[in-house]
Design an enzyme around this catalytic site. Structure first.
Site, PDB file in Angstrom:
ATOM      1  N   GLY A  30       0.832  -1.212   0.000  1.00 39.04           N
ATOM      2  CA  GLY A  30       0.000   0.000   0.000  1.00 39.04           C
ATOM      3  C   GLY A  30       0.864   1.258   0.000  1.00 39.04           C
ATOM      4  CG  PHE A  31       0.316   6.137   0.524  1.00 44.08           C
ATOM      5  CD1 PHE A  31       1.404   6.732  -0.099  1.00 44.08           C
ATOM      6  CD2 PHE A  31      -0.325   6.829   1.546  1.00 44.08           C
ATOM      7  CE1 PHE A  31       1.867   7.989   0.300  1.00 44.08           C
ATOM      8  CE2 PHE A  31       0.125   8.073   1.946  1.00 44.08           C
ATOM      9  CZ  PHE A  31       1.227   8.654   1.335  1.00 44.08           C
ATOM     10  N   GLY A  49      -3.420  -2.446  -2.072  1.00 41.26           N
ATOM     11  CA  GLY A  49      -2.038  -2.215  -2.498  1.00 41.26           C
ATOM     12  C   GLY A  49      -1.824  -2.738  -3.913  1.00 41.26           C
ATOM     13  CE1 TYR A  56      -8.748   2.520   8.278  1.00 43.05           C
ATOM     14  CE2 TYR A  56      -9.280   4.709   9.078  1.00 43.05           C
ATOM     15  CZ  TYR A  56      -8.349   3.799   8.601  1.00 43.05           C
ATOM     16  OH  TYR A  56      -7.033   4.186   8.457  1.00 43.05           O
TER      17      TYR A  56
END
Ligand code: UDP
Length: 315
Positions: free
Chosen positions: A12-13, A38, A148
């Site tokens: 991922g980032f 990702g 989340y």
């Protein structure tokens, strides 16, 4: 002596940036990801590097690894609102079952340090501004962001229970909005959206009236804080905010992106504000300064220019 470091969410980032930094520092990295958000292309340049290996694994399932691991960075979880809302049950499982599996794995390795990436989202729609770590937040725990927010809160709770029960050396960071190279251009976050839209001469989509605020930190500053936190030799477990207190409205951000891409023909359009979108967000970073001697150094224009250059190369 180099360490062997496990990075979950490594494609991922943040994971991709972290892995490149750790490899540059001479460490060995084992990257675990199921590439849900990702991209393998992010780590393609490391494929043949002997200090790097990749395991395709979903951390909602128990993890076994043959290598002896010295440290863990647990970053795995979809993090942009559209991505984490796409399959909210998977998001919750990644946060909660995922951290459980990583904590159990850490025990098999002799209680190694785990840096866990929590989030400013644990503060929800904050009633305290800027947000300090001892603020307990104001989350709509049945709303569309709660998979989340509550997942990350439950993860913090579990980490502290392992810390109290098994003395697991946990390190919890609460990451505020972060941007930089290797962001997925289409994951829906505001910085990537605005830059991609401006580069493609598409309208910049402001949700609501653009008066909501965020505080954006450049990825390199975050990496400095993460590494300092993981390697801190004291018993400091956090949670600690890592973010740039430089707060601006989303409208100001749109105008700044347009200023930095002067040949863009994009206009601004206004769209519906998503439910439970926080009105304000800004970190109080006094604790990070005191405990880690950390504060962000990169100014918004400088970070945005680097990020724009990255997006130009990939679009
Ligand atoms: N936002 C926006 N336009 C976009 C994407 C996001 O105005 O194209 C707004 C969003 O509603 C929020 C802020 O920008 O108020 C930050 O959104 P992002 O998804 O980047 O992160 P968040 O802080 O909400 O998790």
């Amino acid at each position: 002596m180099s360490k062997t470091i496990l990075v979950t969410g490594g494609t991922g980032f943040i994971g991709t940036n972290l892995i490149h930094r750790l490899i540059d520092l001479g460490e060995k990295v084992v990257c675990v990801d199921n590439n849900y958000t990702g991209a393998l292309s992010n780590i393609k340049d490391l494929e043949s590097n002997p200090n790097f290996s990749f395991i395709n694994h979903d951390i909602t399932k128990p993890l076994t690894i043959e290598n002896k691991i010295d440290q863990i960075y647990n970053l795995a979880c979809p993090a942009s609102p559209p991505a984490y809302q796409k399959d909210p049950i998977f998001t919750w499982k990644t946060s909660v079952f995922g951290v459980y599996n990583i904590l159990e794995f850490a025990k098999t390795q002799g209680n190694i340090p785990i840096l866990h990436s929590s989030t400013s989202e644990v503060y929800g729609e904050p009633l305290v501004h800027p947000q300090t770590e001892n603020y307990r937040g104001n989350v709509n725990f049945i709303g569309i962001r709660s998979c989340y927010d509550e997942g990350k809160r439950a993860a913090e709770s579990l980490l502290f229970d392992y810390h109290r029960t098994f003395q697991t050396p946990i390190r919890i960071i609460r990451i505020f909005n972060t941007y930089g190279p290797y962001m997925d251009p289409y994951d829906g976050r505001v910085v990537s959206n605005f830059i991609v839209q401006a580069l493609m001469n598409l309208p910049l989509t402001i949700y609501g009236d653009g008066s909501q605020t965020r505080s954006f930190q450049y990825i390199d500053d975050l990496l400095d804080g993460m590494i300092k936190m993981t390697n801190n030799q004291s018993s400091f477990a956090g949670p600690v905010n890592l973010g740039n207190p430089n707060e601006f409205t989303i409208k100001e951000l749109a105008n700044l992106v347009l200023k930095l891409i002067p040949d863009s023909k994009s206009q601004i359009v206004f769209k519906k504000l998503p439910d439970d979108d926080p009105t304000h967000r800004c970190p109080d970073i006094a604790l990070a300064k005191e405990k880690l001697g950390w504060e962000p150094k990169i100014k918004p224009e400088e970070g945005l220019i680097k990020t724009i250059a990255y997006f130009k190369t990939i679009l």
